[in-house]
Write a protein that holds these residues in place. Sequence first.
Motif, PDB file in Angstrom:
ATOM      1  N   LYS A 145      -0.961  -1.847  -9.473  1.00 22.34           N
ATOM      2  CA  LYS A 145      -1.556  -3.187  -9.437  1.00 22.34           C
ATOM      3  C   LYS A 145      -1.476  -3.785  -8.032  1.00 22.34           C
ATOM      4  O   LYS A 145      -2.431  -4.402  -7.548  1.00 22.34           O
ATOM      5  CB  LYS A 145      -0.859  -4.101 -10.427  1.00 22.34           C
ATOM      6  N   LEU A 191     -11.084  -5.861   0.577  1.00 20.91           N
ATOM      7  CA  LEU A 191     -12.531  -5.835   0.404  1.00 20.91           C
ATOM      8  C   LEU A 191     -13.119  -7.231   0.271  1.00 20.91           C
ATOM      9  O   LEU A 191     -14.275  -7.453   0.609  1.00 20.91           O
ATOM     10  CB  LEU A 191     -12.892  -5.010  -0.848  1.00 20.91           C
ATOM     11  N   THR A 197     -14.379 -10.581  -1.883  1.00 19.45           N
ATOM     12  CA  THR A 197     -15.199 -10.776  -3.073  1.00 19.45           C
ATOM     13  C   THR A 197     -16.626 -10.317  -2.791  1.00 19.45           C
ATOM     14  O   THR A 197     -17.267 -10.826  -1.868  1.00 19.45           O
ATOM     15  CB  THR A 197     -15.206 -12.264  -3.473  1.00 19.45           C
ATOM     16  N   THR A 248     -19.424  -6.972   1.545  1.00 17.92           N
ATOM     17  CA  THR A 248     -18.121  -6.358   1.315  1.00 17.92           C
ATOM     18  C   THR A 248     -17.437  -6.171   2.664  1.00 17.92           C
ATOM     19  O   THR A 248     -17.990  -6.548   3.709  1.00 17.92           O
ATOM     20  CB  THR A 248     -18.269  -5.005   0.583  1.00 17.92           C
ATOM     21  N   THR A 263     -14.125  -9.365   5.494  1.00 17.29           N
ATOM     22  CA  THR A 263     -14.015  -9.036   4.068  1.00 17.29           C
ATOM     23  C   THR A 263     -15.245  -9.567   3.342  1.00 17.29           C
ATOM     24  O   THR A 263     -16.034 -10.337   3.904  1.00 17.29           O
ATOM     25  CB  THR A 263     -12.744  -9.653   3.450  1.00 17.29           C
ATOM     26  N   ALA A 306      -4.051  -2.090  -6.020  1.00 16.99           N
ATOM     27  CA  ALA A 306      -5.395  -2.583  -6.354  1.00 16.99           C
ATOM     28  C   ALA A 306      -5.618  -3.980  -5.794  1.00 16.99           C
ATOM     29  O   ALA A 306      -6.705  -4.290  -5.281  1.00 16.99           O
ATOM     30  CB  ALA A 306      -5.575  -2.578  -7.874  1.00 16.99           C
ATOM     31  N   ASP A 307      -4.568  -4.798  -5.882  1.00  6.89           N
ATOM     32  CA  ASP A 307      -4.686  -6.159  -5.342  1.00  6.89           C
ATOM     33  C   ASP A 307      -4.880  -6.128  -3.824  1.00  6.89           C
ATOM     34  O   ASP A 307      -5.659  -6.929  -3.266  1.00  6.89           O
ATOM     35  CB  ASP A 307      -3.446  -6.983  -5.692  1.00  6.89           C
ATOM     36  N   LYS A 347      -8.397  -5.003  -3.191  1.00  8.73           N
ATOM     37  CA  LYS A 347      -9.300  -6.106  -3.504  1.00  8.73           C
ATOM     38  C   LYS A 347      -9.259  -7.178  -2.430  1.00  8.73           C
ATOM     39  O   LYS A 347     -10.300  -7.729  -2.027  1.00  8.73           O
ATOM     40  CB  LYS A 347      -8.908  -6.714  -4.858  1.00  8.73           C
ATOM     41  N   LYS A 348      -8.059  -7.459  -1.965  1.00  9.29           N
ATOM     42  CA  LYS A 348      -7.925  -8.465  -0.916  1.00  9.29           C
ATOM     43  C   LYS A 348      -8.606  -8.002   0.368  1.00  9.29           C
ATOM     44  O   LYS A 348      -9.244  -8.795   1.078  1.00  9.29           O
ATOM     45  CB  LYS A 348      -6.449  -8.749  -0.662  1.00  9.29           C
TER      46      LYS A 348
END
Length: 304
Positions: A152, A162, A164, A205, A253, A155-156, A159-160
Motif C-alpha cells: 500500500k 504520478l 492525479t 500524468t 505530476t 502504491a501510495d 500514485k503520489k
Amino acid sequence: MPRMQSQRAVARRAAPPERRWPEYVRLVPGALNAGLAALAVSVLGLGVTAGLSSTSSAQTTDNISQSAIVTTVVPGVDQPSEFERDSSTISRSNFRAALTDTGKAVDLDVTALSEPADSAQVDLHAYDARTALLARESKATTKLQQKLVKAKKKADAVKKALGTPTLPVKSYTLVARFGDVGAWARYHTGLDFSAPIGTAIHAPTAGVVEHAGSGGEAGGWAGSYVVLKHADGTQTLYAHMSSISVQDGQKVTGGKLLGHVGQSGRAFGPHLHFEVYPRGAEPGDVYTAVDPEPWLHKLGLKLR
C-alpha cells in the motif's frame, strides 16, 4: 406279654424327644442339621442349604453354644469348611454387551476397556496442537499484513509520484480529432481542445519537461509549446500556448499546471493542439505522431 409291650410303647412315647436319639446324636443336637446342609450343598446347591440352616438355627442355638461342632455327621459325608471361590472368577464375561437403562445391549470397546485413555492428557495434547497452529496462523497473518502495508505504501508513493490523471483541458470543446482532414490541415496529427485564452493546461500524468518555450523541431508551427517525456518513453506535446508555467528538466505530476491556452504559432483561434509520440519518435515530426485517445484511455481518461 401284649400288655407289657403296650406299656413300653406308652413309656417310649412319653419320653422326652432327646432320649429317643442315639447317644452320639444327643451330644450334638445340631450335628444332624449340619450334615444335612452339607449333603444339600453337594446335591441341590446353596439354596437348599440356606433353607435348612435357617430352619435349624433357631432350634439349636443354645445347644451349639454348649457343644463342639463336628465336621463329620454321617460316615462318608464331609462338611465343607467354607465355600471356596476362584478369585479370578467373574460373574459374566467382560466381552459381553452391557445393558443400558432401557434394557438394550450396547457393544463395548474391548480395547478401550483394557487400555483406558487419559482424557486429561489427550485434552492437553489437543490444546498444545491448537495453540501451535494458532501461533503459526498468527505469524503468517502478521507477515501478510506487513506485506500489504508495504504494498500500500508503495502504491501510495507511485500514485503520489504520478499525481492525479487529468485531461489536458478540463473545460473545452473538441473541434478536431486525430486523422481529420480540413482546410487547415491535410491530415490532422492530434486533438484540438477549443477553449478561451488563458484556460489552464495540465499534465495528464507524471513526466519530465523536455522542452518549454518556442523554437526546436516544432517551433515553425507550434508557437510556444511544452514537451513532456513520460516513464514509458512516450512524449506528449502541448502547442499554441499563451504562457508557460514550467521549465526544461522539471519533474511534474498528473494535474500539474503547464501553462495556458493561447493562439501562438500557426492557429486559427485559441485552442490547445495535443499530440502523442511513441518511444523513439521526435516530437514535432508530425507524421510520426499517434492517436492520443488510446493513450488517454490507459490513464482512465475519456473525451466527452
